[in-house]
Design a protein around this motif. Sequence first.
Motif, PDB file in Angstrom:
ATOM      1  N   ILE A 488       0.852  -1.190   0.000  1.00 17.58           N
ATOM      2  CA  ILE A 488       0.000   0.000   0.000  1.00 17.58           C
ATOM      3  C   ILE A 488       0.885   1.236   0.000  1.00 17.58           C
ATOM      4  O   ILE A 488       1.768   1.369   0.859  1.00 17.58           O
ATOM      5  CB  ILE A 488      -0.936   0.011   1.228  1.00 17.58           C
ATOM      6  N   TYR A 489       0.667   2.117  -0.969  1.00 13.33           N
ATOM      7  CA  TYR A 489       1.461   3.348  -1.046  1.00 13.33           C
ATOM      8  C   TYR A 489       0.759   4.421  -0.220  1.00 13.33           C
ATOM      9  O   TYR A 489      -0.420   4.703  -0.427  1.00 13.33           O
ATOM     10  CB  TYR A 489       1.591   3.811  -2.513  1.00 13.33           C
ATOM     11  N   LEU A 490       1.480   5.030   0.728  1.00 13.98           N
ATOM     12  CA  LEU A 490       0.893   6.072   1.583  1.00 13.98           C
ATOM     13  C   LEU A 490       1.337   7.459   1.146  1.00 13.98           C
ATOM     14  O   LEU A 490       2.532   7.718   0.992  1.00 13.98           O
ATOM     15  CB  LEU A 490       1.362   5.897   3.026  1.00 13.98           C
ATOM     16  N   VAL A 491       0.366   8.345   0.950  1.00 15.44           N
ATOM     17  CA  VAL A 491       0.684   9.753   0.669  1.00 15.44           C
ATOM     18  C   VAL A 491       0.115  10.603   1.799  1.00 15.44           C
ATOM     19  O   VAL A 491      -1.086  10.509   2.103  1.00 15.44           O
ATOM     20  CB  VAL A 491       0.063  10.224  -0.672  1.00 15.44           C
ATOM     21  N   PHE A 492       0.965  11.387   2.446  1.00 15.30           N
ATOM     22  CA  PHE A 492       0.495  12.297   3.494  1.00 15.30           C
ATOM     23  C   PHE A 492       0.053  13.617   2.869  1.00 15.30           C
ATOM     24  O   PHE A 492       0.423  13.944   1.731  1.00 15.30           O
ATOM     25  CB  PHE A 492       1.601  12.544   4.525  1.00 15.30           C
ATOM     26  N   ASP A 493      -0.702  14.388   3.637  1.00 18.62           N
ATOM     27  CA  ASP A 493      -1.167  15.693   3.159  1.00 18.62           C
ATOM     28  C   ASP A 493       0.036  16.592   2.847  1.00 18.62           C
ATOM     29  O   ASP A 493       1.107  16.413   3.434  1.00 18.62           O
ATOM     30  CB  ASP A 493      -2.037  16.377   4.229  1.00 18.62           C
ATOM     31  N   PRO A 494      -0.146  17.577   1.964  1.00 26.33           N
ATOM     32  CA  PRO A 494       0.956  18.498   1.663  1.00 26.33           C
ATOM     33  C   PRO A 494       1.495  19.139   2.950  1.00 26.33           C
ATOM     34  O   PRO A 494       0.719  19.468   3.862  1.00 26.33           O
ATOM     35  CB  PRO A 494       0.304  19.563   0.773  1.00 26.33           C
TER      36      PRO A 494
END
Length: 571
Positions: A488-494
């Motif tokens: 699972i690729y996790l992207v955090f908020d800017p």
Amino acid sequence: MKNQLRQTMISISALTLLAAGAATNALAQEPGKPKLILQITVDQLRGDMPSRYYDRFGEGGFRYLMENGTVFQDAQHSHANTETIVGHVTLATGAVPAAHGMIGNVWLDRSSGELAYNVEDARYPILSEGAGVDKSTEIDPTQRTARSDGRSPSNIMVSTFSDELTLSLGGNAKVFGVSVKDRGAISMAGHTGKAFWFSKKLGEFITSSFYYDDYPEWVSTWNAQKLANRYAGTSWDLLNDQSTYMFGDADDRPYETALPGFGRVFPHPFGEADSKFFTTLLTISPAGDDLTLDFAKALIQNEDIGDDATTDYLAVSFSSTDYVGHVFGPSSLEGEDNILRLDRTLAELFRFVDEEVGLDETLIVLSSDHGGPEAPGYLSELGFEADYIDPDSFDRDGAIAALKARFGIGEKLIDTYFHPYLYLNREEIRRQGLDQLEVEQAVADEVSKFDGVTLALPSSALASGKVPETPITRLILNNYNPRRSGDIYLVFDPNRFINDFDGLTVATTHGSPWRYDTYVPIIFAGKGVSAKQVGRPVETVDIAPTLSIMVGAKLPSGSVGSPLLEVLQAD
Ligand SMILES: [Zn+2]
């Protein structure tokens, strides 16, 4: 007919000359081919930095490039995980990580169940005794994951431009990569070049048995000078009067990392040569780049780089900007002074290359492996609400435990998280007869509700094309390699990221697909390149194919970029 005959006769006489060994120069002196390609990578140089400090730069460094070169104002990496090895190998190969395989500084090796460090290779030990990573002083958490001190480029799955140069010239090109960081040197030297990097343990430049059986004599001589020790008892001072700096009033900031003895304000003392963190502190200052410059100059001289008409290749990756960015933030007095000093370092490198090779016979390309975020504290000072991510408070409501109960999983469901992937316990999922995609999707659904998470994207969904195409999912797909990517690729908020470096709290961490991390400079200058500013969007994968075309080599095997016509068609 007559003409054709004459041409044939001319080429026959050219061949005769060649056979006599006299035509080598005549052939190689074809217009347009540089004697040297100098590829400079500044680690963590965000795209706006050169223009931010343009007025403060001296002559001959950044200004040489910006005033005489082709400057791409909107250059981006096109992959999501904007980390050092990922960016370097992209610059080197013109391929995206999906193809070149470097999907992160670290990934989980499924066959051993252990984390793997990008350029580790137990088959090729370092040539110097005791030169490996000292885990007690290494602040780079990715370096600490390496299981062995051996190093090679074997994990790079495609060819680099430097490889193609070697292949096109029958092995006659001299190809080298130099950096403080092993991955900054090994990546660019490719499979066919030679790489040297800095051992913090020894304070020397080292290499592995992949490249040499013994050190070249000049390397031993250079190391014997113990240049690093000249910084003992000194400190990192400001280059100019403090009042002249953009951040002159902003030296002491609470979000900067106060390393023991080094502190948050100028001057930053390095300590004595035998103190535990001495060489580490050198690398978190312009001293690391100075040592790299000095070693590169010795290399140019002793390896006769650019001394004949055959195109040679030297890659220099300057690491200080990255370390300083992590520890103090890019918008800090330290960050500013470091770039002004890097500008002087570049000016000295160009002066030296001019003397040894001639700048008019050299093609320079400068870019960066990634940009970087601002420190949340800096953003807050200017009214922009921002804070770090605290992974410990992620799963407040026990969502993962509830999922385990739902799927009947007794053991660990999440094997590990190492930026940017969650790795699930695939064996347990299989044992329970569960569908991998279904479990990934369920975990991703829960994780995307956690504080600060923009997106959690299952790899199975990417692999089966079940993902809507958005600018971010394109970057994540470019980062997806089925052999190495997590589940699972996790992207955090800017502007949000984890700032814990294995126990050390740092000011900033890059690695996101947001623009501040993908945005880098691309500047070509020198032989055959004209002065212009280019505003159209370009990508870092465009660099390697452009270099290939300039020297008439094949495109690197995984390259997907488009040649930069503004460079190829100089006016
Ligand atoms: Zn970094």
